[in-house]
Design a protein around this motif. Structure first.
Motif, PDB file in Angstrom:
ATOM      1  N   THR A   5       0.811  -1.220   0.000  1.00 56.56           N
ATOM      2  CA  THR A   5       0.000   0.000   0.000  1.00 56.56           C
ATOM      3  C   THR A   5       0.846   1.274   0.000  1.00 56.56           C
ATOM      4  O   THR A   5       0.620   2.185  -0.803  1.00 56.56           O
ATOM      5  N   CYS A   6       1.829   1.341   0.883  1.00 52.57           N
ATOM      6  CA  CYS A   6       2.593   2.581   1.038  1.00 52.57           C
ATOM      7  C   CYS A   6       3.587   2.797  -0.098  1.00 52.57           C
ATOM      8  O   CYS A   6       3.716   3.920  -0.603  1.00 52.57           O
ATOM      9  N   PHE A   7       4.308   1.778  -0.491  1.00 55.21           N
ATOM     10  CA  PHE A   7       5.294   1.956  -1.549  1.00 55.21           C
ATOM     11  C   PHE A   7       4.631   2.407  -2.847  1.00 55.21           C
ATOM     12  O   PHE A   7       5.162   3.248  -3.571  1.00 55.21           O
ATOM     13  N   THR A   8       3.452   1.857  -3.133  1.00 54.16           N
ATOM     14  CA  THR A   8       2.737   2.249  -4.353  1.00 54.16           C
ATOM     15  C   THR A   8       2.311   3.718  -4.286  1.00 54.16           C
ATOM     16  O   THR A   8       2.493   4.475  -5.249  1.00 54.16           O
ATOM     17  N   ALA A   9       1.754   4.124  -3.152  1.00 56.67           N
ATOM     18  CA  ALA A   9       1.303   5.509  -3.007  1.00 56.67           C
ATOM     19  C   ALA A   9       2.471   6.485  -3.066  1.00 56.67           C
ATOM     20  O   ALA A   9       2.389   7.543  -3.705  1.00 56.67           O
ATOM     21  N   ILE A  10       3.577   6.145  -2.422  1.00 58.41           N
ATOM     22  CA  ILE A  10       4.744   7.034  -2.427  1.00 58.41           C
ATOM     23  C   ILE A  10       5.326   7.145  -3.828  1.00 58.41           C
ATOM     24  O   ILE A  10       5.697   8.233  -4.285  1.00 58.41           O
ATOM     25  N   ARG A  11       5.411   6.027  -4.534  1.00 57.20           N
ATOM     26  CA  ARG A  11       5.932   6.046  -5.907  1.00 57.20           C
ATOM     27  C   ARG A  11       5.052   6.906  -6.809  1.00 57.20           C
ATOM     28  O   ARG A  11       5.554   7.706  -7.614  1.00 57.20           O
ATOM     29  N   ASP A  12       3.746   6.789  -6.657  1.00 61.71           N
ATOM     30  CA  ASP A  12       2.827   7.623  -7.445  1.00 61.71           C
ATOM     31  C   ASP A  12       3.008   9.099  -7.104  1.00 61.71           C
ATOM     32  O   ASP A  12       2.978   9.962  -7.987  1.00 61.71           O
ATOM     33  N   LEU A  13       3.198   9.401  -5.824  1.00 66.21           N
ATOM     34  CA  LEU A  13       3.367  10.788  -5.398  1.00 66.21           C
ATOM     35  C   LEU A  13       4.655  11.388  -5.959  1.00 66.21           C
ATOM     36  O   LEU A  13       4.664  12.522  -6.438  1.00 66.21           O
ATOM     37  N   LEU A  14       5.740  10.630  -5.929  1.00 72.48           N
ATOM     38  CA  LEU A  14       7.008  11.117  -6.483  1.00 72.48           C
ATOM     39  C   LEU A  14       6.893  11.359  -7.978  1.00 72.48           C
ATOM     40  O   LEU A  14       7.419  12.344  -8.507  1.00 72.48           O
ATOM     41  N   ASN A  15       6.191  10.481  -8.679  1.00 76.30           N
ATOM     42  CA  ASN A  15       6.016  10.640 -10.115  1.00 76.30           C
ATOM     43  C   ASN A  15       5.155  11.853 -10.450  1.00 76.30           C
ATOM     44  O   ASN A  15       5.419  12.570 -11.426  1.00 76.30           O
ATOM     45  N   LYS A  16       4.136  12.108  -9.626  1.00 71.28           N
ATOM     46  CA  LYS A  16       3.248  13.246  -9.868  1.00 71.28           C
ATOM     47  C   LYS A  16       3.945  14.570  -9.630  1.00 71.28           C
ATOM     48  O   LYS A  16       3.699  15.549 -10.341  1.00 71.28           O
ATOM     49  N   THR A  17       4.789  14.626  -8.630  1.00 69.14           N
ATOM     50  CA  THR A  17       5.419  15.890  -8.251  1.00 69.14           C
ATOM     51  C   THR A  17       6.773  16.111  -8.918  1.00 69.14           C
ATOM     52  O   THR A  17       7.267  17.237  -8.965  1.00 69.14           O
ATOM     53  N   GLY A  18       7.386  15.029  -9.414  1.00 72.98           N
ATOM     54  CA  GLY A  18       8.721  15.157  -9.990  1.00 72.98           C
ATOM     55  C   GLY A  18       9.810  15.282  -8.946  1.00 72.98           C
ATOM     56  O   GLY A  18      10.962  15.599  -9.277  1.00 72.98           O
ATOM     57  N   GLN A  36      12.612  13.991  -6.444  1.00 73.58           N
ATOM     58  CA  GLN A  36      13.504  12.849  -6.356  1.00 73.58           C
ATOM     59  C   GLN A  36      13.686  12.451  -4.890  1.00 73.58           C
ATOM     60  O   GLN A  36      13.695  13.313  -4.005  1.00 73.58           O
ATOM     61  N   PRO A  37      13.836  11.156  -4.609  1.00 72.66           N
ATOM     62  CA  PRO A  37      14.036  10.729  -3.215  1.00 72.66           C
ATOM     63  C   PRO A  37      15.177  11.446  -2.513  1.00 72.66           C
ATOM     64  O   PRO A  37      15.108  11.710  -1.315  1.00 72.66           O
ATOM     65  N   ARG A  38      16.243  11.779  -3.251  1.00 75.41           N
ATOM     66  CA  ARG A  38      17.396  12.442  -2.627  1.00 75.41           C
ATOM     67  C   ARG A  38      17.061  13.868  -2.190  1.00 75.41           C
ATOM     68  O   ARG A  38      17.821  14.476  -1.427  1.00 75.41           O
ATOM     69  N   GLN A  39      15.941  14.419  -2.669  1.00 76.52           N
ATOM     70  CA  GLN A  39      15.554  15.784  -2.312  1.00 76.52           C
ATOM     71  C   GLN A  39      14.708  15.839  -1.044  1.00 76.52           C
ATOM     72  O   GLN A  39      14.427  16.925  -0.533  1.00 76.52           O
ATOM     73  N   ILE A  40      14.320  14.697  -0.521  1.00 76.03           N
ATOM     74  CA  ILE A  40      13.420  14.652   0.635  1.00 76.03           C
ATOM     75  C   ILE A  40      14.237  14.772   1.920  1.00 76.03           C
ATOM     76  O   ILE A  40      15.189  14.029   2.142  1.00 76.03           O
ATOM     77  N   GLY A  41      13.846  15.715   2.770  1.00 77.08           N
ATOM     78  CA  GLY A  41      14.595  15.961   4.003  1.00 77.08           C
ATOM     79  C   GLY A  41      13.992  15.329   5.238  1.00 77.08           C
ATOM     80  O   GLY A  41      14.693  15.104   6.224  1.00 77.08           O
ATOM     81  N   VAL A  42      12.682  15.053   5.207  1.00 77.17           N
ATOM     82  CA  VAL A  42      12.004  14.501   6.388  1.00 77.17           C
ATOM     83  C   VAL A  42      10.977  13.469   5.939  1.00 77.17           C
ATOM     84  O   VAL A  42      10.249  13.691   4.969  1.00 77.17           O
ATOM     85  N   VAL A  43      10.928  12.346   6.651  1.00 79.15           N
ATOM     86  CA  VAL A  43       9.906  11.316   6.425  1.00 79.15           C
ATOM     87  C   VAL A  43       9.200  11.060   7.755  1.00 79.15           C
ATOM     88  O   VAL A  43       9.845  10.781   8.762  1.00 79.15           O
ATOM     89  N   MET A  63      16.797   7.021   0.017  1.00 78.27           N
ATOM     90  CA  MET A  63      16.926   8.421   0.427  1.00 78.27           C
ATOM     91  C   MET A  63      18.252   8.604   1.155  1.00 78.27           C
ATOM     92  O   MET A  63      18.797   7.647   1.707  1.00 78.27           O
ATOM     93  N   PRO A  64      18.778   9.818   1.160  1.00 82.59           N
ATOM     94  CA  PRO A  64      20.091  10.044   1.795  1.00 82.59           C
ATOM     95  C   PRO A  64      20.046   9.824   3.305  1.00 82.59           C
ATOM     96  O   PRO A  64      18.995   9.917   3.939  1.00 82.59           O
ATOM     97  N   HIS A  65      21.221   9.538   3.879  1.00 85.07           N
ATOM     98  CA  HIS A  65      21.314   9.309   5.322  1.00 85.07           C
ATOM     99  C   HIS A  65      20.997  10.563   6.122  1.00 85.07           C
ATOM    100  O   HIS A  65      20.669  10.478   7.315  1.00 85.07           O
TER     101      HIS A  65
END
Length: 215
Positions: A158-171, A173-180, A203-205
């Motif tokens: 459920t979560c991986f699919t939603a996150i992948r769709d969200l990244l594709n919609k917004t453009g 990149q995982p390396r640009q995410i600072g907080v999860v 995502m980066p460390h």
């Protein structure tokens, strides 16, 4: 309605910036008095009065000045937070589950009394769930699976699919995410859900992750 909303915003701005509201006029008054040599006169006047009055006056002035300085110095501006976009996982067709099947299935387990089944029925029909609600098939298969492996599988599907769709919609990149930040009331494994997302999407460390759990 518009006037009330504007009034609430004005009140909120005043409360959030009370330090600046007090500090700036106080500073202006002190500078004005200092320029006109009136500040020294007021200080001399206070010093020539009784000790109790001196302590009270200086105590109030010191408290107001310190509070204003601290508030002005340490108050950070509240940056606006924007919802860039969102994504919702849609289950597979074979995951659709008719709610009328739930109570008979729950009764067949033999784990619940009649009163408990009646309570489940009330909750079920008041929840707003329809007959196309998605449920992982291993929760109603025979035998049913309530183990750790299947719980993690449900999360990943459920979560991986939603996150992948969200990244594709917004453009983004995982390396640009600072907080999860993740929030799950019941399933709180180790590694945490937030760490699992970080590792899966590489995502980066330096990315901060917070896993919230409990009710």
């Amino acid at each position: 309605m518009g006037t009330m909303s504007s009034g609430k915003r004005l009140y909120s701005n005043i409360v959030n910036n009370i330090g600046k509201v007090l500090f700036i006029p106080l500073l202006a008054v002190l500078l004005s008095l200092h320029t006109q040599d009136e500040l020294k006169q007021y200080v001399d006047l206070v010093l020539n009065t009784s000790m109790s009055v001196n302590v009270a006056v200086f105590g109030v002035l010191a408290a107001v000045t310190v509070a204003s300085l601290l508030s002005y110095t340490f108050a950070t501006p509240k940056l606006p937070v924007y919802l860039v976009d969102f994504a919702v996982h849609k289950g597979l067709e074979e995951w659709k589950f008719c709610k009328d099947l739930f109570i008979p299935m729950s009764a067949q387990t033999g784990r619940f009394t009649d009163d408990e089944l009646d309570f489940q029925k009330k909750i079920l029909y008041r929840s707003g769930l329809g007959d196309e609600t998605y449920v992982p098939p291993w929760l109603y298969s025979k035998p049913q699976y309530f183990d750790y492996a299947h719980a993690r599988k449900e999360f990943e599907v459920t979560c991986f699919t939603a996150i992948r769709d969200l990244l594709n919609k917004t453009g983004v990149q995982p390396r640009q995410i600072g907080v999860v930040i993740t929030n799950s009331s019941l399933f709180n494994p180790t590694p945490s859900l937030s760490a699992t997302i970080m590792n899966h999407f590489k995502m980066p460390h330096s990315t901060l992750n917070y896993n919230l759990g409990g009710m």
